[in-house]
Design a protein around this motif. Sequence first.
Motif, PDB file in Angstrom:
ATOM      1  N   VAL A  85     -64.252  27.782  -4.206  1.00  0.00           N
ATOM      2  CA  VAL A  85     -65.487  27.381  -4.425  1.00  0.00           C
ATOM      3  C   VAL A  85     -66.103  27.617  -5.460  1.00  0.00           C
ATOM      4  O   VAL A  85     -67.203  27.851  -5.381  1.00  0.00           O
ATOM      5  N   LEU A  86     -66.129  27.268  -6.487  1.00  0.00           N
ATOM      6  CA  LEU A  86     -66.478  26.336  -7.993  1.00  0.00           C
ATOM      7  C   LEU A  86     -67.269  25.046  -7.797  1.00  0.00           C
ATOM      8  O   LEU A  86     -68.688  24.824  -7.432  1.00  0.00           O
ATOM      9  N   ARG A  87     -66.441  24.384  -6.295  1.00  0.00           N
ATOM     10  CA  ARG A  87     -67.033  23.311  -5.651  1.00  0.00           C
ATOM     11  C   ARG A  87     -68.496  23.790  -4.684  1.00  0.00           C
ATOM     12  O   ARG A  87     -69.560  23.087  -4.435  1.00  0.00           O
ATOM     13  N   VAL A  88     -68.269  24.492  -3.902  1.00  0.00           N
ATOM     14  CA  VAL A  88     -68.949  25.357  -2.875  1.00  0.00           C
ATOM     15  C   VAL A  88     -70.443  25.970  -3.580  1.00  0.00           C
ATOM     16  O   VAL A  88     -71.640  25.923  -3.602  1.00  0.00           O
ATOM     17  N   SER A  89     -70.144  26.797  -5.016  1.00  0.00           N
ATOM     18  CA  SER A  89     -71.395  26.681  -5.973  1.00  0.00           C
ATOM     19  C   SER A  89     -71.586  25.594  -6.576  1.00  0.00           C
ATOM     20  O   SER A  89     -73.267  25.881  -7.103  1.00  0.00           O
ATOM     21  N   MET A 343     -74.024  30.328  -9.845  1.00  0.00           N
ATOM     22  CA  MET A 343     -72.824  30.426 -11.174  1.00  0.00           C
ATOM     23  C   MET A 343     -72.465  31.744 -11.388  1.00  0.00           C
ATOM     24  O   MET A 343     -71.183  31.637 -11.269  1.00  0.00           O
ATOM     25  N   TYR A 344     -73.293  32.411 -11.102  1.00  0.00           N
ATOM     26  CA  TYR A 344     -72.573  34.242 -10.757  1.00  0.00           C
ATOM     27  C   TYR A 344     -71.851  34.206  -9.924  1.00  0.00           C
ATOM     28  O   TYR A 344     -70.768  34.865 -10.308  1.00  0.00           O
ATOM     29  N   PHE A 345     -72.332  34.027  -8.621  1.00  0.00           N
ATOM     30  CA  PHE A 345     -71.231  34.639  -7.613  1.00  0.00           C
ATOM     31  C   PHE A 345     -69.845  33.132  -7.118  1.00  0.00           C
ATOM     32  O   PHE A 345     -69.132  34.194  -6.937  1.00  0.00           O
ATOM     33  N   ALA A 346     -70.194  32.779  -8.025  1.00  0.00           N
ATOM     34  CA  ALA A 346     -68.828  31.777  -8.497  1.00  0.00           C
ATOM     35  C   ALA A 346     -68.140  32.517  -9.110  1.00  0.00           C
ATOM     36  O   ALA A 346     -66.786  32.520  -8.950  1.00  0.00           O
ATOM     37  N   MET A 347     -68.330  32.987 -10.475  1.00  0.00           N
ATOM     38  CA  MET A 347     -68.072  33.780 -11.485  1.00  0.00           C
ATOM     39  C   MET A 347     -66.924  35.220 -10.966  1.00  0.00           C
ATOM     40  O   MET A 347     -66.107  35.538 -10.866  1.00  0.00           O
ATOM     41  N   LEU A 348     -67.886  35.792 -10.030  1.00  0.00           N
ATOM     42  CA  LEU A 348     -67.247  36.694  -9.425  1.00  0.00           C
ATOM     43  C   LEU A 348     -65.838  36.828  -8.216  1.00  0.00           C
ATOM     44  O   LEU A 348     -65.103  37.207  -8.688  1.00  0.00           O
ATOM     45  N   LEU A 349     -65.703  35.693  -7.619  1.00  0.00           N
ATOM     46  CA  LEU A 349     -65.246  35.324  -6.451  1.00  0.00           C
ATOM     47  C   LEU A 349     -63.840  35.185  -7.434  1.00  0.00           C
ATOM     48  O   LEU A 349     -63.152  34.669  -6.344  1.00  0.00           O
ATOM     49  N   VAL A 350     -64.458  34.660  -8.356  1.00  0.00           N
ATOM     50  CA  VAL A 350     -62.837  34.085  -9.154  1.00  0.00           C
ATOM     51  C   VAL A 350     -62.425  34.844  -9.659  1.00  0.00           C
ATOM     52  O   VAL A 350     -61.226  34.840 -11.490  1.00  0.00           O
ATOM     53  N   GLY A 351     -62.628  35.789 -10.028  1.00  0.00           N
ATOM     54  CA  GLY A 351     -62.214  36.745 -11.234  1.00  0.00           C
ATOM     55  C   GLY A 351     -63.008  36.602 -13.250  1.00  0.00           C
ATOM     56  O   GLY A 351     -63.073  37.022 -13.781  1.00  0.00           O
ATOM     57  N   TRP A 352     -64.244  35.677 -12.792  1.00  0.00           N
ATOM     58  CA  TRP A 352     -64.343  34.809 -14.151  1.00  0.00           C
ATOM     59  C   TRP A 352     -62.881  34.155 -14.997  1.00  0.00           C
ATOM     60  O   TRP A 352     -63.808  33.244 -16.223  1.00  0.00           O
ATOM     61  N   ASN A 353     -62.037  33.386 -14.591  1.00  0.00           N
ATOM     62  CA  ASN A 353     -60.887  32.985 -14.938  1.00  0.00           C
ATOM     63  C   ASN A 353     -60.430  31.803 -13.865  1.00  0.00           C
ATOM     64  O   ASN A 353     -59.580  31.905 -14.210  1.00  0.00           O
ATOM     65  N   SER A 354     -61.202  31.935 -12.633  1.00  0.00           N
ATOM     66  CA  SER A 354     -60.718  31.216 -12.394  1.00  0.00           C
ATOM     67  C   SER A 354     -58.968  31.056 -11.583  1.00  0.00           C
ATOM     68  O   SER A 354     -58.580  29.999 -11.209  1.00  0.00           O
ATOM     69  N   GLN A 355     -58.663  32.269 -11.097  1.00  0.00           N
ATOM     70  CA  GLN A 355     -57.252  32.508 -10.758  1.00  0.00           C
ATOM     71  C   GLN A 355     -57.321  32.974  -9.175  1.00  0.00           C
ATOM     72  O   GLN A 355     -57.842  33.930  -9.501  1.00  0.00           O
ATOM     73  N   PRO A 356     -56.627  32.881  -8.719  1.00  0.00           N
ATOM     74  CA  PRO A 356     -56.429  33.585  -7.073  1.00  0.00           C
ATOM     75  C   PRO A 356     -56.844  34.786  -7.366  1.00  0.00           C
ATOM     76  O   PRO A 356     -55.841  35.797  -8.258  1.00  0.00           O
TER      77      PRO A 356
END
Length: 399
Positions: A85-89, A343-356
Amino acid sequence: METGESSNSNRNQRSEVLQDSSWYSQFRNASNPWMARYVYGFIFLVANLLAWASRDELSSLSSLIQLKELKGCKDGDKCLGPHGVLRVSMGCFLFYMIMFCSTIGTSKLNEGRDEWHSGWWLVKIVLLILVTIFPFLLPTEFIDIYGDVAHFGAGVFLLIQLVSIISFITWLTEFFGSERYAQRCQVQVMLFATGSYFICLVGIILMYIWYAPKPSCLENIFFITWTLVLLQLMTSVSLHPKVNAGILSPGLMGLYVVFLCWCALRSEPVGAECIRKSESEKTKTDWQSIISFVVAILALVVATFSTGIDSQCFQFRKSDPPAQDDVPYGYGFFHFVFATGAMYFAMLLVGWNSQPMRKWTIDVGWTSVWVRIVNEWLAVCLYLWMLIAPIIWKSRQAT
């Protein structure tokens, strides 16, 4: 007479055909800035879907194990999802930042930067592909750094969106309160404001039922009750004789505040004590989850799109009437909003803490809850300041 009327109708039909063909030519060549914004919105939507696929689908492909080992992923199979997710973001962010840097300050149509914004799509597609691939070639440490920076960028996006919404509500209130519509739309404004307050109260009652089913849910009870207090505070300040802003704007702000509170409570993890879901529902993916996920993605794209063309909300002084050859919206601001939106949609998809996260979920986790709650409180503070600031400035000028 019939011959003259038929000739006039033929001329009208030919002019309509010419207009349609001109519109089609502009759409085909994408040389129209109003058409170009839809293309950028579509690119943003594709990036959202690709990020979701990287999180929920690509992590299960065994063919990508070599990629994970190459990048030194320490968490095994679970690492590709959030980092994907972060790479695409990051790729989406780089694309819109390049567009921001190359179009900022554009003021006139048909100049070089305007043509670059509205055209050159083959070059920009190649650029988009390159910047999308580039983050997948970076080590995990760089992606972790981007994830930390994305927290700040997502906060900037929320702030921009907040100012845009409050600006729109203020404009709508001033529009219906103007001399032209004040007398004509009194009944409509009253009905609309009353309906807004009714929806707010119904929403608060439903939140008590759904998210505070027992007295031990003190945190949720506090969130909901404080939302009710903030609604009353906004109404009282707006109706104060010195402010006299009416009941329409606090009613509309109340809808937004109640919506933010509902989003915060909805973001609580499934295992939370006050979320009434059975054990089977914790692992089951039903059609409601899929629909809510799709609606959330589309709402994010629409919100980013509408905020991007609202550059006037950040103009603190009235500008001159636009000339015929002025650009219809701020190109630089438009791309900057999409960059922070990445950046915002990345945080939404990872729950703001890069966890599965569980499949078909978005914006879930306690961090998401507090982000929404702080956003709600900040919205009320900004709205109250917009009401009180003119009075403070007048009093200082008087002294």
